[in-house]
Design a protein around this motif. Sequence first.
Motif, PDB file in Angstrom:
ATOM      1  N   ASP A 281       0.861  -1.187   0.000  1.00  0.00           N
ATOM      2  CA  ASP A 281       0.000   0.000   0.000  1.00  0.00           C
ATOM      3  C   ASP A 281       0.895   1.233   0.000  1.00  0.00           C
ATOM      4  OD1 ASP A 281      -2.089   1.740   0.145  1.00  0.00           O
ATOM      5  OD2 ASP A 281      -2.500   1.415   2.273  1.00  0.00           O
ATOM      6  N   SER A 282       1.529   1.473  -1.152  1.00  0.00           N
ATOM      7  CA  SER A 282       2.534   2.527  -1.222  1.00  0.00           C
ATOM      8  C   SER A 282       2.611   3.071  -2.633  1.00  0.00           C
ATOM      9  CB  SER A 282       3.905   1.972  -0.810  1.00  0.00           C
ATOM     10  OG  SER A 282       4.921   2.931  -0.983  1.00  0.00           O
ATOM     11  N   ALA A 283       2.986   4.333  -2.742  1.00  0.00           N
ATOM     12  CA  ALA A 283       3.211   4.956  -4.039  1.00  0.00           C
ATOM     13  C   ALA A 283       4.628   5.507  -4.102  1.00  0.00           C
ATOM     14  CB  ALA A 283       2.197   6.058  -4.294  1.00  0.00           C
ATOM     15  N   ASP A 284       5.574   4.779  -3.537  1.00  0.00           N
ATOM     16  CA  ASP A 284       6.971   5.144  -3.668  1.00  0.00           C
ATOM     17  C   ASP A 284       7.819   3.883  -3.577  1.00  0.00           C
ATOM     18  OD1 ASP A 284       8.050   4.647  -0.925  1.00  0.00           O
ATOM     19  OD2 ASP A 284       6.638   6.210  -0.358  1.00  0.00           O
ATOM     20  N   LEU A 285       9.075   4.033  -3.970  1.00  0.00           N
ATOM     21  CA  LEU A 285      10.011   2.909  -3.951  1.00  0.00           C
ATOM     22  C   LEU A 285      11.054   3.064  -2.859  1.00  0.00           C
ATOM     23  CD1 LEU A 285      10.508   2.671  -7.823  1.00  0.00           C
ATOM     24  CD2 LEU A 285       9.204   1.087  -6.384  1.00  0.00           C
ATOM     25  N   ASP A 286      10.750   3.899  -1.850  1.00  0.00           N
ATOM     26  CA  ASP A 286      11.712   4.161  -0.789  1.00  0.00           C
ATOM     27  C   ASP A 286      12.089   2.902  -0.022  1.00  0.00           C
ATOM     28  OD1 ASP A 286      11.585   6.759  -1.537  1.00  0.00           O
ATOM     29  OD2 ASP A 286      10.492   7.488   0.210  1.00  0.00           O
TER      30      ASP A 286
END
Length: 391
Positions: A281-286
């Motif tokens: 549930d994420s919109a980044d690749l951190d």
Amino acid sequence: MPLLFLTVALVAVAGCATSVAGHPVRQPTDPASLQVGNYQTTPRVVGNAKTGKQSRIRESQRLSDYVALPFEADRDYAFECSGDVRPHVVTNHKGLGDILINDTFDEVAHDLRGGWVDTWCTGAETEEKHRRLSIAVLELPDPDRAAAVSPTLEHDDSTYNNGNQPVSLPKYPASKAHWRPTVASIGSWTVHDRYVVYIKIVDELAAAPDLADLTGRTERMLDVALPLLDKFQPTPADKFEHIPLDPDGILGRTLPTNPELPLRPDPDGVYTGRGALQSLDSADLDFLTIGDVDLIGYGDALVFHSRTGRAARALWDKWNPAQNSPDKNRSIDPPPGFPGDVGCFADLANGQVMFHQCTFHVDKYNVQVGARNVAELYQKTAAEYVLVTSR
């Protein structure tokens, strides 16, 4: 959990001490010390592909880590679109779902080696309308086949509706694209080496169709996507038929999916980057850089392996369930007698429990386990702990 220091010793002889450098090795966990039910607790050997379909699935998973995500081109794309819970792997026309209306795909791309598709939306999930971008990358055996397949697929796609008209992408004049002037959408096909890149944009937010905006969004996606594909190393032809399914052993430490009760739409597999975002549930690749993640096992749990214990701990600090939003999650007790860092919660929707999850950290691993009921969750979480601490 006690550590066994197998290679460090201090030996006093005649008043002298000798130190031998080494690293602590965790003592394997006794499955009898935890409630693991009937779940697997011994790492398994997965082996090589035995069928052409397995080879294509594995190549698709490898490719996925080099398929650009829409938010990498435009941060407005905030989430994987609701209602698009479908496989990302493309081994035939079914993998593209309803983003491509084409009854000739399997014939035209009969030698497809694999593919991957992502569809992301703008705005908030609660909104009725969105701007939607789909990107699919298809891998063919060589550049000549890609050059033959792409224009044929575009032709069959564009002529399916007689209202479609050809358009050009100024930055990518070799690409083939089309739209209907009365509809705010565009489809484009681009050949890049042995790859065919298909991008479709549907803009439900537009007051009127805007071709310049649609082509600009397509070009920005290609700006990010094509350089990434240059970094991918396809499996050599003589290795493809028996491609290793778990070359580093991470899948062998991941509980296999129950085919009768799959929690996710994609086959079990191994990832090293972007491909794993399908279940986060994420919109980044951190998470990849914070955790220095080099391997992800995808099955009936998600198993993230970091290159160092320090990086794994940093990822745990980022994902610690205690930081979850109270309106979306409610904390529950961890499995009885569970050692180490663990947090469990019930996933909520409109105040109702929809799912249960535990996340734990041990050594170089962070593991996410989900289940529909708590008893099953506890057993799976305990079994995964045994698996990742086994030698």
